[in-house]
Design a protein around this motif. Sequence first.
Motif, PDB file in Angstrom:
ATOM      1  N   THR A 188     -10.218   7.913  -0.995  1.00 39.40           N
ATOM      2  CA  THR A 188      -9.779   9.146  -0.341  1.00 39.40           C
ATOM      3  C   THR A 188     -10.303   9.190   1.083  1.00 39.40           C
ATOM      4  O   THR A 188     -11.327   8.568   1.398  1.00 39.40           O
ATOM      5  CB  THR A 188     -10.325  10.377  -1.086  1.00 39.40           C
ATOM      6  N   GLN A 189      -9.609   9.906   1.929  1.00 38.07           N
ATOM      7  CA  GLN A 189     -10.113  10.214   3.273  1.00 38.07           C
ATOM      8  C   GLN A 189      -9.954  11.716   3.460  1.00 38.07           C
ATOM      9  O   GLN A 189      -8.832  12.220   3.436  1.00 38.07           O
ATOM     10  CB  GLN A 189      -9.304   9.468   4.348  1.00 38.07           C
TER      11      GLN A 189
ATOM     12  N   TYR B 195      -5.549   6.608  -0.110  1.00 38.50           N
ATOM     13  CA  TYR B 195      -5.053   5.280   0.256  1.00 38.50           C
ATOM     14  C   TYR B 195      -5.071   4.419  -0.995  1.00 38.50           C
ATOM     15  O   TYR B 195      -6.073   4.376  -1.718  1.00 38.50           O
ATOM     16  CB  TYR B 195      -5.946   4.656   1.341  1.00 38.50           C
TER      17      TYR B 195
ATOM     18  N   HIS C  17       6.084   8.258  -3.866  1.00 35.19           N
ATOM     19  CA  HIS C  17       5.180   7.158  -3.491  1.00 35.19           C
ATOM     20  C   HIS C  17       5.065   6.125  -4.613  1.00 35.19           C
ATOM     21  O   HIS C  17       5.014   4.921  -4.358  1.00 35.19           O
ATOM     22  CB  HIS C  17       3.804   7.708  -3.095  1.00 35.19           C
TER      23      HIS C  17
ATOM     24  N   TYR D  19       0.825  -1.212   0.000  1.00 31.49           N
ATOM     25  CA  TYR D  19       0.000   0.000   0.000  1.00 31.49           C
ATOM     26  C   TYR D  19       0.854   1.254   0.000  1.00 31.49           C
ATOM     27  O   TYR D  19       2.068   1.201   0.202  1.00 31.49           O
ATOM     28  CB  TYR D  19      -0.958  -0.002   1.191  1.00 31.49           C
ATOM     29  N   GLU D  20       0.185   2.369  -0.222  1.00 30.22           N
ATOM     30  CA  GLU D  20       0.781   3.693  -0.095  1.00 30.22           C
ATOM     31  C   GLU D  20      -0.279   4.636   0.467  1.00 30.22           C
ATOM     32  O   GLU D  20      -1.470   4.436   0.220  1.00 30.22           O
ATOM     33  CB  GLU D  20       1.254   4.249  -1.462  1.00 30.22           C
ATOM     34  N   VAL D  21       0.163   5.633   1.184  1.00 27.61           N
ATOM     35  CA  VAL D  21      -0.738   6.691   1.657  1.00 27.61           C
ATOM     36  C   VAL D  21      -0.115   8.018   1.233  1.00 27.61           C
ATOM     37  O   VAL D  21       1.049   8.277   1.545  1.00 27.61           O
ATOM     38  CB  VAL D  21      -0.887   6.677   3.192  1.00 27.61           C
TER      39      VAL D  21
ATOM     40  N   LEU E 251      -6.238  12.431   2.429  1.00 30.04           N
ATOM     41  CA  LEU E 251      -5.300  11.371   2.081  1.00 30.04           C
ATOM     42  C   LEU E 251      -5.864  10.535   0.940  1.00 30.04           C
ATOM     43  O   LEU E 251      -7.077  10.410   0.796  1.00 30.04           O
ATOM     44  CB  LEU E 251      -5.083  10.439   3.280  1.00 30.04           C
TER      45      LEU E 251
ATOM     46  N   GLN F 259      -4.023   0.468  -2.400  1.00 30.43           N
ATOM     47  CA  GLN F 259      -3.604  -0.889  -2.022  1.00 30.43           C
ATOM     48  C   GLN F 259      -3.649  -1.817  -3.228  1.00 30.43           C
ATOM     49  O   GLN F 259      -4.606  -1.804  -4.001  1.00 30.43           O
ATOM     50  CB  GLN F 259      -4.522  -1.418  -0.914  1.00 30.43           C
TER      51      GLN F 259
ATOM     52  N   SER G 265       1.468  11.582   6.326  1.00 34.02           N
ATOM     53  CA  SER G 265       0.254  12.235   6.811  1.00 34.02           C
ATOM     54  C   SER G 265       0.520  13.223   7.943  1.00 34.02           C
ATOM     55  O   SER G 265      -0.284  14.121   8.181  1.00 34.02           O
ATOM     56  CB  SER G 265      -0.765  11.194   7.258  1.00 34.02           C
TER      57      SER G 265
END
Length: 284
Positions: free
Chosen positions: A116-117, A88, A47, A31-33, A86, A90, A245
């Motif tokens: 997204t978050q 996310y 990333h 994963y990457e954030v 953010l 995966q 983050s």
Amino acid sequence: RTVYLNGAYLPEEEAKVSIFDRGFVMGDAVYEVTSVLGGKILEFEGHMNRLARSLSELEMTCDLSREEWIEIHRELIARNNIDEGLVYLQISRGNAGDRDFHYPPAGTPPTVVLYTQAKTNLADDPKAKTGIKVISLPDLRWHRRDIKTVQLLYPSMAKMAAEAAGKNDAWFVEDGFVTEGSSNNTYIVKGNKIITRQLSHDILHGITRASLLKYAAEAQMEIEERPYTIAEAQAADEAFFTSASAFVMPVVEVDNVAIGAGKPGPVAARLREIYLEESLKAAI
Ligand code: PMP
């Protein structure tokens, strides 16, 4: 919220993954954030490069191009009106067959998920003004921490233990030396020197870390890459951590011992400013 799953943009309720997926059954996923500020993506190249490396170390393939990745990120940011937040990402090894330790045959499509978050106060985080407190814990993770896998149970346990102790996070210790934080790279400051553990398989190669060290060097700050102990951290002038983050976050206490004056120091504050300014300039 609109999310991305294997080529489709879907309402989150409709995005479904097989119960046989190796991400679910085996933790076989990377994963990457990535942070979004002012609707722009920070550190995109970094990333994407690390994602490619994680995939290659695990002999996983995913045929999305750099342009397609950018488009998916931008599409999700636009569809979900993300100004600050953010993304996310995966990728799991997929597999809709029975549970099996062996990898599925080459050509089995991976499962690609992005969402997204939305966040407020990423850049203007009140914790950056007070600093955070950490406990130390033995580093019980596997020995390929440079691969960003979703095997996050131990970091999760560490954060719960920190919270139960009334603190914010945990620093991991192996053979007497700090490896990294539960989800960040760690630093101490002694005089004008920034000290952080060197890259190896023992830690994640933080994207924020790489940029921060570059910006610090450009600002003529002295950097030493070597391991250090909890006792050395407790005796340091300042401490801080970096992550995609949290950017640069001051650490003011380790195992109940205040660091320096017990409040965020000038070096961490300046680095946070420099990092935000420079990474925003490079945002896409
Ligand atoms: N170490 C670990 C174990 C992490 O989970 C993270 C967060 N991804 C980091 C370091 C910081 O890496 P980055 O700056 O790329 O977010």
